[in-house]
Write an enzyme that holds these catalytic residues in place. Sequence first.
Site, PDB file in Angstrom:
ATOM      1  N   HIS A 157      59.900   2.499  41.596  1.00 30.64           N
ATOM      2  CA  HIS A 157      61.158   3.014  42.140  1.00 30.64           C
ATOM      3  C   HIS A 157      62.344   2.575  41.298  1.00 30.64           C
ATOM      4  O   HIS A 157      62.228   1.746  40.396  1.00 30.64           O
ATOM      5  CB  HIS A 157      61.323   2.593  43.604  1.00 30.64           C
ATOM      6  CG  HIS A 157      61.412   1.110  43.848  1.00 30.64           C
ATOM      7  ND1 HIS A 157      62.565   0.381  43.621  1.00 30.64           N
ATOM      8  CD2 HIS A 157      60.493   0.225  44.298  1.00 30.64           C
ATOM      9  CE1 HIS A 157      62.357  -0.886  43.931  1.00 30.64           C
ATOM     10  NE2 HIS A 157      61.098  -1.015  44.337  1.00 30.64           N
ATOM     11  N   CYS A 159      56.572  -4.384  44.058  1.00 30.17           N
ATOM     12  CA  CYS A 159      56.880  -3.058  43.526  1.00 30.17           C
ATOM     13  C   CYS A 159      57.337  -3.177  42.072  1.00 30.17           C
ATOM     14  O   CYS A 159      57.615  -4.266  41.580  1.00 30.17           O
ATOM     15  CB  CYS A 159      57.970  -2.387  44.354  1.00 30.17           C
ATOM     16  SG  CYS A 159      57.416  -1.849  45.992  1.00 30.17           S
TER      17      CYS A 159
END
Length: 198
Positions: free
Chosen positions: A153, A169
Amino acid sequence: MMEFRHLICGTIAALGLILASSHGYAQQQGDPGDQPGLIADDAYELDPEWQKQVVYYRSTEAPGTIIISTAERHLYLVQPGGRAIRYGIGVGRDGFQWQGLLNITKKAEWPDWTPPPEMIARQPYLPRFMAGGPGNPLGARAMYLGTTVYRIHGTNRPDTIGTKVSSGCFRLVNNDVSDLYDRVPVGTKVVVRQKPEL
């Protein structure tokens, strides 16, 4: 003597309040990579090491495959002819790194953010839900990895690229994640490695 005891007790109580409030402040600061509401500084310039570039890259993986090297803090999008597009990334801090073979199962522009319960337990100050937008820690785009809670992301903290600060992440600056998002479809193979191949 009694006044002296009151003075000592009062001082100890005041110190306790100061320590408690500073501990609360430290908890509010939490992970320096997760600052909901902070707007990304688009003028921030990445160190050349973390800037997107085409590099020579030998791999047995097919063009279009994403290879993430957490040790190098780079994401490679394999290209034909022994090359790859290399992006600088932020990765999981110590204890939050992992490896595996997954696929992109979903893509979202300006995604909403619902921190998982495990993250809320570690950082209770986080919102339970945050709508997508410039102040959202997921940034401009997200690509969801398998059925896990992990994503590739964007970020509202470009200064964290090249560091180990996330909860697992992989984050890119918003321009880079938008570029990658446009290049890969749902179903793209993603290889996550902690150590470089020998």
